[in-house]
Design a protein around this motif. Structure first.
Motif, PDB file in Angstrom:
ATOM      1  N   ILE A 167       0.854  -1.207   0.000  1.00  0.00           N
ATOM      2  CA  ILE A 167       0.000   0.000   0.000  1.00  0.00           C
ATOM      3  C   ILE A 167       0.881   1.245   0.000  1.00  0.00           C
ATOM      4  CG2 ILE A 167      -1.666   1.321   1.352  1.00  0.00           C
ATOM      5  CD1 ILE A 167      -2.843  -1.331   2.285  1.00  0.00           C
ATOM      6  N   ASN A 168       1.910   1.210   0.817  1.00  0.00           N
ATOM      7  CA  ASN A 168       2.835   2.361   0.861  1.00  0.00           C
ATOM      8  C   ASN A 168       3.517   2.567  -0.476  1.00  0.00           C
ATOM      9  OD1 ASN A 168       2.661   3.692   3.280  1.00  0.00           O
ATOM     10  ND2 ASN A 168       4.243   2.520   4.320  1.00  0.00           N
ATOM     11  N   ASP A 169       3.951   1.456  -1.082  1.00  0.00           N
ATOM     12  CA  ASP A 169       4.683   1.552  -2.344  1.00  0.00           C
ATOM     13  C   ASP A 169       3.787   1.974  -3.500  1.00  0.00           C
ATOM     14  OD1 ASP A 169       6.936   0.784  -0.986  1.00  0.00           O
ATOM     15  OD2 ASP A 169       6.816  -1.330  -1.600  1.00  0.00           O
ATOM     16  N   ASN A 170       2.566   1.426  -3.549  1.00  0.00           N
ATOM     17  CA  ASN A 170       1.678   1.681  -4.697  1.00  0.00           C
ATOM     18  C   ASN A 170       0.861   2.961  -4.544  1.00  0.00           C
ATOM     19  OD1 ASN A 170       2.556  -0.712  -5.890  1.00  0.00           O
ATOM     20  ND2 ASN A 170       0.970  -1.933  -4.849  1.00  0.00           N
ATOM     21  N   ASP A 171       0.391   3.213  -3.321  1.00  0.00           N
ATOM     22  CA  ASP A 171      -0.532   4.351  -3.114  1.00  0.00           C
ATOM     23  C   ASP A 171       0.112   5.541  -2.395  1.00  0.00           C
ATOM     24  OD1 ASP A 171      -2.752   2.948  -4.255  1.00  0.00           O
ATOM     25  OD2 ASP A 171      -2.912   1.804  -2.382  1.00  0.00           O
ATOM     26  N   GLY A 172       1.310   5.366  -1.910  1.00  0.00           N
ATOM     27  CA  GLY A 172       2.009   6.477  -1.249  1.00  0.00           C
ATOM     28  C   GLY A 172       1.901   6.431   0.276  1.00  0.00           C
ATOM     29  N   HIS A 173       2.837   7.115   0.927  1.00  0.00           N
ATOM     30  CA  HIS A 173       2.878   7.117   2.396  1.00  0.00           C
ATOM     31  C   HIS A 173       1.678   7.828   3.030  1.00  0.00           C
ATOM     32  CE1 HIS A 173       6.823   5.251   2.959  1.00  0.00           C
ATOM     33  NE2 HIS A 173       7.219   5.917   1.879  1.00  0.00           N
ATOM     34  N   GLN A 174       1.109   8.797   2.329  1.00  0.00           N
ATOM     35  CA  GLN A 174      -0.038   9.504   2.879  1.00  0.00           C
ATOM     36  C   GLN A 174      -1.219   8.561   3.062  1.00  0.00           C
ATOM     37  OE1 GLN A 174      -1.214  12.958   0.673  1.00  0.00           O
ATOM     38  NE2 GLN A 174      -2.709  13.620   2.207  1.00  0.00           N
ATOM     39  N   VAL A 175      -1.452   7.716   2.066  1.00  0.00           N
ATOM     40  CA  VAL A 175      -2.529   6.726   2.168  1.00  0.00           C
ATOM     41  C   VAL A 175      -2.183   5.719   3.254  1.00  0.00           C
ATOM     42  CG1 VAL A 175      -3.756   4.885   0.962  1.00  0.00           C
ATOM     43  CG2 VAL A 175      -3.215   7.022  -0.232  1.00  0.00           C
ATOM     44  N   GLY A 176      -0.909   5.311   3.312  1.00  0.00           N
ATOM     45  CA  GLY A 176      -0.482   4.385   4.348  1.00  0.00           C
ATOM     46  C   GLY A 176      -0.703   4.941   5.740  1.00  0.00           C
ATOM     47  N   ASP A 177      -0.408   6.227   5.923  1.00  0.00           N
ATOM     48  CA  ASP A 177      -0.625   6.873   7.234  1.00  0.00           C
ATOM     49  C   ASP A 177      -2.106   6.880   7.597  1.00  0.00           C
ATOM     50  OD1 ASP A 177       2.064   7.306   7.454  1.00  0.00           O
ATOM     51  OD2 ASP A 177       1.998   9.447   6.921  1.00  0.00           O
ATOM     52  N   MET A 178      -2.954   7.176   6.619  1.00  0.00           N
ATOM     53  CA  MET A 178      -4.397   7.179   6.871  1.00  0.00           C
ATOM     54  C   MET A 178      -4.882   5.791   7.291  1.00  0.00           C
ATOM     55  SD  MET A 178      -5.699   9.651   3.741  1.00  0.00           S
ATOM     56  CE  MET A 178      -7.427   9.363   4.154  1.00  0.00           C
ATOM     57  N   LEU A 179      -4.304   4.766   6.683  1.00  0.00           N
ATOM     58  CA  LEU A 179      -4.668   3.394   7.031  1.00  0.00           C
ATOM     59  C   LEU A 179      -4.258   3.084   8.478  1.00  0.00           C
ATOM     60  CD1 LEU A 179      -5.679   0.554   6.341  1.00  0.00           C
ATOM     61  CD2 LEU A 179      -3.394   0.049   5.436  1.00  0.00           C
ATOM     62  N   LEU A 180      -3.057   3.486   8.872  1.00  0.00           N
ATOM     63  CA  LEU A 180      -2.582   3.239  10.234  1.00  0.00           C
ATOM     64  C   LEU A 180      -3.465   3.951  11.261  1.00  0.00           C
ATOM     65  CD1 LEU A 180       1.283   3.551   9.713  1.00  0.00           C
ATOM     66  CD2 LEU A 180      -0.020   1.455  10.163  1.00  0.00           C
ATOM     67  N   ILE A 181      -3.843   5.176  10.947  1.00  0.00           N
ATOM     68  CA  ILE A 181      -4.726   5.925  11.854  1.00  0.00           C
ATOM     69  C   ILE A 181      -6.068   5.218  11.984  1.00  0.00           C
ATOM     70  CG2 ILE A 181      -6.006   8.087  12.147  1.00  0.00           C
ATOM     71  CD1 ILE A 181      -3.651   9.514  10.753  1.00  0.00           C
ATOM     72  N   GLY A 182      -6.609   4.731  10.857  1.00  0.00           N
ATOM     73  CA  GLY A 182      -7.885   4.027  10.893  1.00  0.00           C
ATOM     74  C   GLY A 182      -7.806   2.738  11.699  1.00  0.00           C
ATOM     75  N   VAL A 183      -6.716   2.012  11.534  1.00  0.00           N
ATOM     76  CA  VAL A 183      -6.532   0.761  12.289  1.00  0.00           C
ATOM     77  C   VAL A 183      -6.435   1.066  13.780  1.00  0.00           C
ATOM     78  CG1 VAL A 183      -4.924  -1.131  12.741  1.00  0.00           C
ATOM     79  CG2 VAL A 183      -5.473  -0.489  10.389  1.00  0.00           C
ATOM     80  N   ALA A 184      -5.682   2.098  14.137  1.00  0.00           N
ATOM     81  CA  ALA A 184      -5.535   2.471  15.545  1.00  0.00           C
ATOM     82  C   ALA A 184      -6.888   2.797  16.168  1.00  0.00           C
ATOM     83  CB  ALA A 184      -4.591   3.664  15.666  1.00  0.00           C
ATOM     84  N   GLN A 185      -7.713   3.551  15.453  1.00  0.00           N
ATOM     85  CA  GLN A 185      -9.027   3.921  15.972  1.00  0.00           C
ATOM     86  C   GLN A 185      -9.916   2.690  16.150  1.00  0.00           C
ATOM     87  OE1 GLN A 185     -10.262   6.804  13.055  1.00  0.00           O
ATOM     88  NE2 GLN A 185      -9.179   8.500  14.070  1.00  0.00           N
ATOM     89  N   ARG A 186      -9.851   1.767  15.219  1.00  0.00           N
ATOM     90  CA  ARG A 186     -10.664   0.547  15.313  1.00  0.00           C
ATOM     91  C   ARG A 186     -10.210  -0.318  16.482  1.00  0.00           C
ATOM     92  NH1 ARG A 186     -12.504  -1.776   9.416  1.00  0.00           N
ATOM     93  NH2 ARG A 186     -13.255   0.205   8.558  1.00  0.00           N
TER      94      ARG A 186
END
Length: 364
Positions: free
Chosen positions: A317-336
């Motif tokens: 995800i980081n490689d294909n969609d960029g670190h910004q998308v990866g960061d958003m994913l990490l934030i979402g996982v943390a909240q869940r």
């Protein structure tokens, strides 16, 4: 009969001269025109001239400035038999060649017919006193400015009367009141503690009472509710004042609003123990809570579970969609993850896509 009166007048004159000669104040007598007829030794010393040199000279000669000379003449004109005494300051040239401020008390002397025949003036050099007053006023101004700039207030508590007897404007402003309101409100120890946050009240009261009993000072920071409803962190420093017998009579101290400092400290502490991206506890805080949890579990004979997990495919995800998308994913996982556990549990980010969870108490 005439001889007796002359002898009596000479006797009183000699007594008067003897008294004046030992007097530290400047004593003089002069005609309504201002010509000196008598000067004391202290008068001669102050102006640096002998008695022979001064007698016959005008008192106005020593006054600095035509305006002050004119004002002195006008004041003398106001002396009457009904109101024979005036008091005023004059700036004069002393023997040192420097200007001195002298406080003069002048009395008119009248004959039996009510005619003004002479003035008597007694002067006291006020120069040093006025300079000291200026220096004191300047020091007080500097102190007030420094207190205002530093946001520090000063107060005095009377231990005998058990009430606040003095506080500066800076001190009362910290609590959101005026000086008058602060003095009226703090008439007892309970009144002084009434604005303290309930969670800090017991500690504050204990510190104050311990200091009172041991006749010592204290340094404490408590949360205080201002009159406008705002909660502030207030630091108090106090020192005891004892009399000659060692009795505590007063406590003096300072107050300072350290809310901004406290907020900064809390922010720094939070940043040092939490992940900057997800705001979850970082590795250091997680291990600290794990250590505390293990001690509690052993003491209370409870279970404790630790879960470790990471995200599959996160690198793609980081490689294909960029670190910004990866960061958003990490934030979402943390909240869940936080939403899946209890408030007493801990979710931490170990780094990268790795998370860990502490489940305390009864684990099912």
């Amino acid at each position: 009969m005439l001889q007796n009166k002359t002898n009596r007048d000479d006797f009183f004159e000699s007594r008067y001269n003897a008294l004046v000669s030992s007097h530290a104040d400047l004593v003089s007598r002069y005609k309504p025109s201002g010509e000196l007829t008598f000067v004391s030794p202290s008068y001669c010393q102050f102006f640096g001239r002998s008695e022979e040199e001064l007698i016959g000279d005008s008192i106005f000669e020593f006054i600095i400035g035509e305006d002050l000379k004119q004002a002195s003449r006008q004041r003398l004109d106001t002396i009457t038999k009904a109101s024979p005494t005036i008091r005023a300051n004059n700036v004069v040239n002393a023997a040192s060649g420097t200007a001195h401020t002298v406080d003069w008390v002048t009395t008119g002397i009248f004959d039996a017919q009510g005619t003004l025949i002479e003035f008597q003036s007694v002067g006291r050099d006020m120069t040093q006193l006025l300079e000291a007053q200026k220096e004191l006023a300047l020091s007080q101004m500097h102190y007030k400015q420094a207190s205002r700039i530093a946001g520090v207030g000063y107060w005095i508590w009377d231990e005998i009367e058990d009430r606040l007897i003095y506080c500066t404007e800076e001190a009362s402003a910290i609590y959101g009141t005026s000086v008058k309101e602060s003095l009226e409100r703090s008439d007892t120890l309970d009144g002084n503690l009434s604005t303290t946050h309930p969670d800090d009240l017991a500690e504050y009261e204990n510190v104050v009472m311990t200091a009172f009993e041991n006749k010592t000072g204290y340094d404490i920071t408590v949360r205080t509710l201002r009159t406008d409803g705002e909660l502030r962190h207030i630091r108090q420093l106090a020192e005891p004042i004892l009399d000659d017998k060692g009795t505590l009579i007063q406590t003096i101290g300072t107050v300072q609003d350290v809310t901004d400092q406290k907020m900064s400290e809390q922010k720094i502490f939070h940043m040092a123990h939490h992940d900057a991206l997800t705001d979850l506890p970082n590795r250091a805080l997680f291990y600290d809570r794990l250590k505390t949890g293990l001690k509690t579990a052993r003491r209370e004979k409870r279970q404790l579970a630790v879960l470790f997990l990471d995200l599959d495919g996160f690198k793609a995800i980081n490689d294909n969609d960029g670190h910004q998308v990866g960061d958003m994913l990490l934030i979402g996982v943390a909240q869940r993850l936080v939403g899946c556990v209890r408030d007493t549990d801990t979710v931490g980010r170990m780094g990268g896509d790795e998370f860990a969870i502490i489940l305390g108490g009864d684990v099912t």
